[in-house]
Design a protein around this motif. Structure first.
Motif, short mmCIF file in Angstrom:
data_model
loop_
_atom_site.label_atom_id
_atom_site.label_comp_id
_atom_site.label_asym_id
_atom_site.label_seq_id
_atom_site.Cartn_x
_atom_site.Cartn_y
_atom_site.Cartn_z
N GLY A 117 -20.34 19.61 49.72
CA GLY A 117 -21.37 18.55 48.85
C GLY A 117 -22.30 18.09 49.92
O GLY A 117 -22.04 18.55 51.17
N SER B 248 -9.88 27.63 54.31
CA SER B 248 -10.56 26.30 54.41
C SER B 248 -11.68 26.31 55.42
O SER B 248 -11.61 26.70 56.53
CB SER B 248 -9.41 25.57 54.89
OG SER B 248 -9.99 24.31 55.35
N TYR B 249 -12.90 25.79 55.12
CA TYR B 249 -13.80 25.51 56.05
C TYR B 249 -13.36 24.69 57.22
O TYR B 249 -13.68 24.48 58.44
CB TYR B 249 -14.95 24.98 55.30
CG TYR B 249 -15.67 25.96 54.46
CD1 TYR B 249 -16.53 26.99 54.99
CD2 TYR B 249 -15.89 25.59 53.20
CE1 TYR B 249 -17.22 27.93 54.45
CE2 TYR B 249 -16.60 26.57 52.35
CZ TYR B 249 -17.17 27.82 52.82
OH TYR B 249 -17.72 28.64 52.17
N ASN B 250 -12.43 23.43 56.88
CA ASN B 250 -12.08 22.75 57.90
C ASN B 250 -11.10 23.19 58.81
O ASN B 250 -11.08 22.97 60.06
CB ASN B 250 -11.40 21.52 56.99
CG ASN B 250 -12.53 20.48 56.44
OD1 ASN B 250 -13.11 19.75 57.27
ND2 ASN B 250 -12.80 20.85 55.19
N ALA C 8 -15.49 18.39 57.10
CA ALA C 8 -16.70 19.40 56.47
C ALA C 8 -16.43 19.26 54.82
O ALA C 8 -15.39 19.59 54.40
CB ALA C 8 -16.58 20.70 56.89
N SER C 9 -17.55 19.45 54.26
CA SER C 9 -17.48 19.62 52.76
C SER C 9 -18.56 20.53 52.16
O SER C 9 -19.57 20.40 53.05
CB SER C 9 -17.51 18.28 51.96
OG SER C 9 -18.81 17.69 51.85
N ASN D 69 -11.76 14.06 45.61
CA ASN D 69 -11.95 13.01 44.70
C ASN D 69 -12.32 11.72 45.49
O ASN D 69 -11.64 10.59 44.95
CB ASN D 69 -10.86 12.81 43.81
CG ASN D 69 -10.66 14.23 43.07
OD1 ASN D 69 -11.63 14.82 42.35
ND2 ASN D 69 -9.64 14.99 42.99
N SER E 18 -6.57 20.51 54.72
CA SER E 18 -6.77 21.55 53.50
C SER E 18 -5.67 22.56 53.84
O SER E 18 -5.65 23.21 55.01
CB SER E 18 -8.14 22.07 53.40
OG SER E 18 -8.11 23.22 52.57
N ARG F 207 -5.89 25.35 52.05
CA ARG F 207 -6.43 26.51 51.53
C ARG F 207 -6.53 27.69 52.50
O ARG F 207 -7.11 27.40 53.79
CB ARG F 207 -7.87 26.16 51.05
CG ARG F 207 -8.60 27.13 50.20
CD ARG F 207 -9.76 26.37 49.53
NE ARG F 207 -11.13 26.15 50.51
CZ ARG F 207 -11.53 27.15 50.62
NH1 ARG F 207 -11.77 28.36 49.96
NH2 ARG F 207 -12.73 26.72 51.58
N PRO G 279 -11.05 17.80 54.58
CA PRO G 279 -12.28 17.79 53.44
C PRO G 279 -11.90 16.41 52.58
O PRO G 279 -11.05 15.50 53.06
CB PRO G 279 -11.69 18.74 52.68
CG PRO G 279 -10.28 19.07 52.79
CD PRO G 279 -9.98 18.68 54.26
N GLU G 280 -12.68 16.16 51.73
CA GLU G 280 -12.62 15.16 50.85
C GLU G 280 -12.09 15.56 49.40
O GLU G 280 -12.68 16.48 49.03
CB GLU G 280 -14.32 14.28 50.69
CG GLU G 280 -14.06 13.26 49.72
CD GLU G 280 -15.45 12.66 49.95
OE1 GLU G 280 -15.73 12.00 51.08
OE2 GLU G 280 -16.33 12.53 48.94
C1 LIG Z 1 -9.30 18.67 44.05
C2 LIG Z 1 -10.80 18.91 44.60
C3 LIG Z 1 -11.70 17.61 44.76
C4 LIG Z 1 -12.68 17.78 45.49
N1 LIG Z 1 -13.50 16.52 45.72
C5 LIG Z 1 -14.50 16.30 46.57
C6 LIG Z 1 -15.07 15.06 46.89
O1 LIG Z 1 -15.12 14.10 46.34
N2 LIG Z 1 -16.27 15.29 47.61
C7 LIG Z 1 -16.78 16.21 48.12
O2 LIG Z 1 -17.59 16.29 48.87
N3 LIG Z 1 -16.27 17.55 47.88
C8 LIG Z 1 -15.00 17.74 47.12
N4 LIG Z 1 -14.57 18.76 46.76
C9 LIG Z 1 -15.02 20.09 47.23
C10 LIG Z 1 -14.57 20.29 48.84
O3 LIG Z 1 -15.84 19.81 49.54
C11 LIG Z 1 -14.77 21.72 49.06
O4 LIG Z 1 -13.72 22.42 47.87
C12 LIG Z 1 -14.47 22.12 50.37
O5 LIG Z 1 -14.66 23.42 50.73
C13 LIG Z 1 -12.95 21.60 50.48
O6 LIG Z 1 -12.56 21.95 52.01
P1 LIG Z 1 -11.69 23.32 52.77
O7 LIG Z 1 -12.84 24.34 52.49
O8 LIG Z 1 -11.56 22.80 53.98
O9 LIG Z 1 -10.51 23.37 51.83
C14 LIG Z 1 -13.39 18.66 46.10
C15 LIG Z 1 -12.73 19.75 45.95
C16 LIG Z 1 -11.24 19.94 45.29
C17 LIG Z 1 -10.43 21.23 45.31
#
Ligand SMILES: Cc1cc2nc3c(=O)[nH]c(=O)nc-3n(C[C@H](O)[C@H](O)[C@H](O)COP(=O)(O)O)c2cc1C
Length: 185
Positions: free
Chosen positions: A111, A14-16, A108-109, A77, A9, A11, A74-75
């Motif tokens: 969701g 970012s949590y990751n 980490a996500s 889509n 990520s 960001r 992260p994941e």
């Molecule tokens: C473009 C996009 C697609 C995402 N798709 C998923 C997904 O497929 N599965 C999921 O669990 N979270 C999804 N998320 C939510 C992420 O888990 C969440 O934004 C997370 O905080 C991203 O990781 P980061 O904090 O390290 O940036 C998505 C977020 C974004 C911006």
């Protein structure tokens, strides 16, 4: 062990990235962790792979100099973020610095599924001939609902998660030692 933690990520919050920073500090007695973010890695292009831009070369060399890689992603889509796939494509060409380099995946996500689908794809990608990175078997780390497991200072405060991470890191270090000695024979 010198380990490159590649964060999927870009960001700022970012949590990751926070997870990688937390692990760097928590395991500093055993891991010399180089946290690599991918903001500066240019788009891969086969036309320039034999003379990569300086930023791509620097990224490849940082990974090359590590004894192991931790993927922290992260994941997006249902797969890995494009920035991570792009970075992996650079690693799969030229010197192919991932071949034989042990690695492990955590993610980490926000969701409920904790990056399960992204990690399935990442495992498949890392098995490609240009990467061929042996992955720590039997230890899968999915951190769902991550925003409820971290405090305002970026410290993970969810004891089941931190004790699980402790076990996985120990397993990785043990496996890495055995694996690399077997690999070098
Ligand atoms: C473009 C996009 C697609 C995402 N798709 C998923 C997904 O497929 N599965 C999921 O669990 N979270 C999804 N998320 C939510 C992420 O888990 C969440 O934004 C997370 O905080 C991203 O990781 P980061 O904090 O390290 O940036 C998505 C977020 C974004 C911006």
């Amino acid at each position: 062990m010198k380990i490159a933690a590649i964060v999927g990520s870009n960001r700022i919050g970012s949590y990751n990235l926070k997870l990688a920073e937390f692990m760097k500090e928590r395991y500093s007695d055993r891991l010399d962790m180089d946290i690599i973010t991918l903001q500066n890695v240019p788009f891969y292009n086969q036309d320039i792979e034999n003379d990569p831009p300086a930023e791509a070369q620097a990224f490849i060399q940082r990974v090359k100099s590590a004894e192991a890689v931790l993927w922290v992603t992260p994941e997006y889509n249902g797969s890995i973020p494009g920035v991570l796939k792009n970075a992996i494509d650079w690693l799969s060409r030229g010197e192919k610095v991932m071949i034989g380099k042990p690695s492990s995946i955590i993610g980490a996500s926000m969701g409920n599924m904790g990056t399960v689908k992204a990690q399935l794809h990442l495992r498949q990608i890392l098995a490609s001939p240009g990467l061929a990175s042996p992955l720590l078997p039997g230890n899968e780390v999915y951190i769902p609902v991550v925003h409820e497991k971290i405090d305002e200072e970026g410290k993970f405060n969810h004891e089941p998660t931190t004790s699980f991470l402790d076990r996985v890191v120990s397993n990785f270090i043990t496996w890495h030692g055995k694996h690399t000695s077997a690999f070098n024979q």
